[in-house]
Design a protein around this motif. Structure first.
Motif, PDB file in Angstrom:
ATOM      1  N   MET A 258      -8.497  -8.843   9.400  1.00 27.73           N
ATOM      2  CA  MET A 258      -7.857  -7.678   9.403  1.00 27.73           C
ATOM      3  C   MET A 258      -7.130  -7.026  10.397  1.00 27.73           C
ATOM      4  SD  MET A 258     -10.588  -5.540   7.177  1.00 27.73           S
ATOM      5  CE  MET A 258      -9.902  -3.998   7.272  1.00 27.73           C
ATOM      6  N   HIS A 259      -7.210  -7.804  11.674  1.00 24.22           N
ATOM      7  CA  HIS A 259      -6.366  -7.539  12.758  1.00 24.22           C
ATOM      8  C   HIS A 259      -5.017  -7.658  12.676  1.00 24.22           C
ATOM      9  CE1 HIS A 259      -7.673 -11.792  13.549  1.00 24.22           C
ATOM     10  NE2 HIS A 259      -6.318 -11.684  14.265  1.00 24.22           N
ATOM     11  N   ASP A 260      -4.601  -8.544  11.653  1.00 24.45           N
ATOM     12  CA  ASP A 260      -3.198  -8.975  11.482  1.00 24.45           C
ATOM     13  C   ASP A 260      -2.431  -7.867  10.465  1.00 24.45           C
ATOM     14  OD1 ASP A 260      -3.018 -10.950  13.264  1.00 24.45           O
ATOM     15  OD2 ASP A 260      -3.748 -12.451  11.781  1.00 24.45           O
ATOM     16  N   LEU A 261      -3.195  -7.115   9.853  1.00 20.34           N
ATOM     17  CA  LEU A 261      -2.745  -6.170   8.998  1.00 20.34           C
ATOM     18  C   LEU A 261      -2.469  -5.194   9.485  1.00 20.34           C
ATOM     19  CD1 LEU A 261      -2.311  -5.591   5.818  1.00 20.34           C
ATOM     20  CD2 LEU A 261      -4.726  -4.889   5.759  1.00 20.34           C
ATOM     21  N   GLU A 262      -0.941  -4.787   9.509  1.00 17.19           N
ATOM     22  CA  GLU A 262      -0.169  -3.905  10.100  1.00 17.19           C
ATOM     23  C   GLU A 262       0.163  -2.904   9.178  1.00 17.19           C
ATOM     24  OE1 GLU A 262       2.958  -4.680  13.137  1.00 17.19           O
ATOM     25  OE2 GLU A 262       2.287  -6.929  12.929  1.00 17.19           O
ATOM     26  N   PRO A 263       0.370  -1.533   9.501  1.00 13.40           N
ATOM     27  CA  PRO A 263       1.003  -0.533   8.606  1.00 13.40           C
ATOM     28  C   PRO A 263       2.339  -0.840   8.392  1.00 13.40           C
ATOM     29  CG  PRO A 263       0.395   0.586  10.786  1.00 13.40           C
ATOM     30  CD  PRO A 263      -0.204  -0.896  10.800  1.00 13.40           C
ATOM     31  N   HIS A 264       2.942  -0.456   7.535  1.00 14.56           N
ATOM     32  CA  HIS A 264       4.452  -0.600   7.252  1.00 14.56           C
ATOM     33  C   HIS A 264       5.281  -0.199   8.365  1.00 14.56           C
ATOM     34  CE1 HIS A 264       7.952  -1.527   4.719  1.00 14.56           C
ATOM     35  NE2 HIS A 264       8.282  -0.107   4.914  1.00 14.56           N
ATOM     36  N   TYR A 265       6.342  -0.718   8.833  1.00 13.42           N
ATOM     37  CA  TYR A 265       7.005  -0.545   9.919  1.00 13.42           C
ATOM     38  C   TYR A 265       8.624  -0.266   9.713  1.00 13.42           C
ATOM     39  CZ  TYR A 265       6.971  -5.382  10.450  1.00 13.42           C
ATOM     40  OH  TYR A 265       7.344  -6.738  10.302  1.00 13.42           O
ATOM     41  N   ASN A 266       9.022  -0.683   8.461  1.00 13.71           N
ATOM     42  CA  ASN A 266      10.505  -0.625   8.415  1.00 13.71           C
ATOM     43  C   ASN A 266      11.098   0.649   8.373  1.00 13.71           C
ATOM     44  OD1 ASN A 266      10.425  -3.526   8.533  1.00 13.71           O
ATOM     45  ND2 ASN A 266      10.531  -3.713   6.229  1.00 13.71           N
ATOM     46  N   TRP A 267      10.568   1.798   8.301  1.00 15.69           N
ATOM     47  CA  TRP A 267      10.805   2.888   8.167  1.00 15.69           C
ATOM     48  C   TRP A 267      10.911   3.793   9.475  1.00 15.69           C
ATOM     49  CZ3 TRP A 267       7.930   4.767   3.243  1.00 15.69           C
ATOM     50  CH2 TRP A 267       8.234   4.133   2.128  1.00 15.69           C
ATOM     51  N   ARG A 268      10.415   2.952  10.686  1.00 11.49           N
ATOM     52  CA  ARG A 268      10.106   3.441  12.096  1.00 11.49           C
ATOM     53  C   ARG A 268      11.667   4.283  12.490  1.00 11.49           C
ATOM     54  NH1 ARG A 268       5.738   3.731  14.868  1.00 11.49           N
ATOM     55  NH2 ARG A 268       7.097   3.693  16.739  1.00 11.49           N
ATOM     56  N   HIS A 269      12.650   3.447  12.124  1.00  8.25           N
ATOM     57  CA  HIS A 269      14.116   4.026  12.512  1.00  8.25           C
ATOM     58  C   HIS A 269      14.327   5.353  11.837  1.00  8.25           C
ATOM     59  CE1 HIS A 269      15.013   2.034   8.733  1.00  8.25           C
ATOM     60  NE2 HIS A 269      16.247   2.610   8.866  1.00  8.25           N
ATOM     61  N   LEU A 270      13.456   6.000  10.836  1.00 10.35           N
ATOM     62  CA  LEU A 270      13.671   7.009  10.194  1.00 10.35           C
ATOM     63  C   LEU A 270      12.975   8.140  10.340  1.00 10.35           C
ATOM     64  CD1 LEU A 270      14.332   5.314   6.564  1.00 10.35           C
ATOM     65  CD2 LEU A 270      16.110   6.475   7.953  1.00 10.35           C
TER      66      LEU A 270
ATOM     67  N   HIS B 179      -5.692  -3.780  13.330  1.00 12.60           N
ATOM     68  CA  HIS B 179      -4.444  -3.734  14.116  1.00 12.60           C
ATOM     69  C   HIS B 179      -4.554  -2.317  14.959  1.00 12.60           C
ATOM     70  CE1 HIS B 179      -0.296  -3.725  15.254  1.00 12.60           C
ATOM     71  NE2 HIS B 179      -0.285  -5.037  15.262  1.00 12.60           N
ATOM     72  N   PRO B 180      -3.922  -2.274  15.864  1.00 15.30           N
ATOM     73  CA  PRO B 180      -3.790  -0.881  16.758  1.00 15.30           C
ATOM     74  C   PRO B 180      -2.997   0.178  16.403  1.00 15.30           C
ATOM     75  CG  PRO B 180      -3.131  -2.743  18.172  1.00 15.30           C
ATOM     76  CD  PRO B 180      -3.417  -3.369  16.896  1.00 15.30           C
ATOM     77  N   GLN B 181      -1.930  -0.279  15.358  1.00 18.07           N
ATOM     78  CA  GLN B 181      -1.008   0.633  14.867  1.00 18.07           C
ATOM     79  C   GLN B 181      -1.582   1.445  13.832  1.00 18.07           C
ATOM     80  OE1 GLN B 181       2.302   1.278  15.988  1.00 18.07           O
ATOM     81  NE2 GLN B 181       1.301   0.207  17.606  1.00 18.07           N
ATOM     82  N   TRP B 182      -2.863   1.440  13.440  1.00 21.62           N
ATOM     83  CA  TRP B 182      -3.208   2.272  12.540  1.00 21.62           C
ATOM     84  C   TRP B 182      -4.103   3.663  13.246  1.00 21.62           C
ATOM     85  CZ3 TRP B 182      -2.600   1.599   7.538  1.00 21.62           C
ATOM     86  CH2 TRP B 182      -2.194   0.412   6.924  1.00 21.62           C
ATOM     87  N   ASP B 183      -3.997   4.692  12.478  1.00 15.52           N
ATOM     88  CA  ASP B 183      -4.323   5.799  12.996  1.00 15.52           C
ATOM     89  C   ASP B 183      -5.775   6.257  12.835  1.00 15.52           C
ATOM     90  OD1 ASP B 183      -1.704   6.091  14.439  1.00 15.52           O
ATOM     91  OD2 ASP B 183      -1.002   7.331  12.720  1.00 15.52           O
ATOM     92  N   ASN B 184      -6.473   6.576  13.772  1.00 13.01           N
ATOM     93  CA  ASN B 184      -7.792   6.964  13.584  1.00 13.01           C
ATOM     94  C   ASN B 184      -7.879   8.286  13.428  1.00 13.01           C
ATOM     95  OD1 ASN B 184     -10.644   7.676  14.009  1.00 13.01           O
ATOM     96  ND2 ASN B 184     -11.006   6.163  15.330  1.00 13.01           N
ATOM     97  N   ILE B 185      -8.336   8.635  12.336  1.00 14.15           N
ATOM     98  CA  ILE B 185      -8.409  10.428  11.846  1.00 14.15           C
ATOM     99  C   ILE B 185      -9.882  10.838  12.100  1.00 14.15           C
ATOM    100  CG2 ILE B 185      -6.469  10.236  10.296  1.00 14.15           C
ATOM    101  CD1 ILE B 185      -8.670  10.179   7.998  1.00 14.15           C
ATOM    102  N   GLY B 186     -10.954  10.049  12.708  1.00 16.09           N
ATOM    103  CA  GLY B 186     -12.229  10.398  12.811  1.00 16.09           C
ATOM    104  C   GLY B 186     -13.130   9.739  11.920  1.00 16.09           C
ATOM    105  N   SER B 187     -12.723   9.054  10.977  1.00 12.89           N
ATOM    106  CA  SER B 187     -13.551   8.384   9.990  1.00 12.89           C
ATOM    107  C   SER B 187     -13.998   6.928  10.477  1.00 12.89           C
ATOM    108  CB  SER B 187     -12.931   8.095   8.720  1.00 12.89           C
ATOM    109  OG  SER B 187     -13.654   7.268   7.811  1.00 12.89           O
ATOM    110  N   GLU B 188     -15.209   6.347  10.279  1.00 16.39           N
ATOM    111  CA  GLU B 188     -15.568   5.246  10.739  1.00 16.39           C
ATOM    112  C   GLU B 188     -15.138   4.216   9.814  1.00 16.39           C
ATOM    113  OE1 GLU B 188     -19.885   4.801  11.143  1.00 16.39           O
ATOM    114  OE2 GLU B 188     -19.952   6.750  11.827  1.00 16.39           O
ATOM    115  N   THR B 189     -14.285   4.349   8.879  1.00 14.22           N
ATOM    116  CA  THR B 189     -13.822   3.482   7.466  1.00 14.22           C
ATOM    117  C   THR B 189     -12.726   3.400   7.057  1.00 14.22           C
ATOM    118  OG1 THR B 189     -15.220   4.729   5.835  1.00 14.22           O
ATOM    119  CG2 THR B 189     -16.531   3.114   6.872  1.00 14.22           C
ATOM    120  N   LEU B 190     -12.197   4.846   7.255  1.00 13.98           N
ATOM    121  CA  LEU B 190     -10.864   4.875   6.809  1.00 13.98           C
ATOM    122  C   LEU B 190      -9.777   5.134   7.791  1.00 13.98           C
ATOM    123  CD1 LEU B 190      -9.252   5.144   3.866  1.00 13.98           C
ATOM    124  CD2 LEU B 190      -9.767   7.543   4.129  1.00 13.98           C
TER     125      LEU B 190
END
Length: 189
Positions: free
Chosen positions: A1-13, A44-55
């Motif tokens: 799971m550490h290789d699964l990144e959030p989609h990044y192709n819209w970061r320029h937008l 992956h460290p690009q996911w944002d932590n919202i305070g849930s242990e699992t989501l």
């Protein structure tokens, strides 16, 4: 799971951490340090932590004039043990709705499990967006079954064409336009 990144192709937008109207404003994601995990699996460290242990989430795009947001999800949505809907609602969705967002596209292909409980927060969410909608995009079949088994499917638009959209190849606007047409057709019925 550490290789699964959030989609990044819209970061320029759009970058949620740079948007002062976003609940993720000022949030820092490390490029090298893996600090979060789901159970024993480092993510992956690009996911944002919202305070849930699992989501975990990533707000990929928000358009305030049109009132829509595209949010990618990762992990287990667990309302039984960790009341993830409450956490997501209070930490992210309420803040977005305060900024005029009332159409939510939740990319659910990386939601691995869903455990339902009370529908209170779903009721509240839907009541607060009377002219909006919530789409669960590309969810796995067992997730859709769980939503239906617990009656939570009444809060989301999903399945059918919404479960087979190649969203990564589209711009956020084109994805929204496609989803909007499908949503409006379903809501007219």
């Amino acid at each position: 799971m550490h290789d699964l990144e959030p989609h990044y192709n819209w970061r320029h937008l759009y970058v949620a951490s740079e948007d002062d109207r976003s609940p993720m404003y000022g949030h820092f994601n490390s490029e090298v340090y893996y600090t979060d995990s789901i159970y024993d699996f480092v993510i992956h460290p690009q996911w944002d932590n919202i305070g849930s242990e699992t989501l975990f989430i990533k707000v990929l795009f928000a358009e305030y004039d049109e009132g829509y947001a595209i949010i990618e999800l990762l992990g287990e949505w667990n309302d039984v043990l960790t009341n993830d809907i409450m956490t997501l609602k209070h930490e992210v969705l309420d803040l977005m709705m305060d900024q005029g967002i009332d159409k939510f596209i939740l990319i659910a292909e990386n939601v691995l499990n869903f455990h339902a409980d009370s529908t209170d927060y779903y009721d509240e969410w839907l009541e607060e967006i009377p002219d909006g909608w919530i789409v669960f995009l590309n969810a796995r079949e067992h997730i859709l079954k769980e939503l239906a088994d617990y009656g939570i499917d009444q809060y989301f638009l999903f399945g059918g064409q919404m479960n087979d959209i190649s969203w990564r190849t589209k711009s956020p606007r084109k994805l929204f336009d496609q989803i909007k047409k499908l949503a409006e057709r379903r809501l007219e019925v």
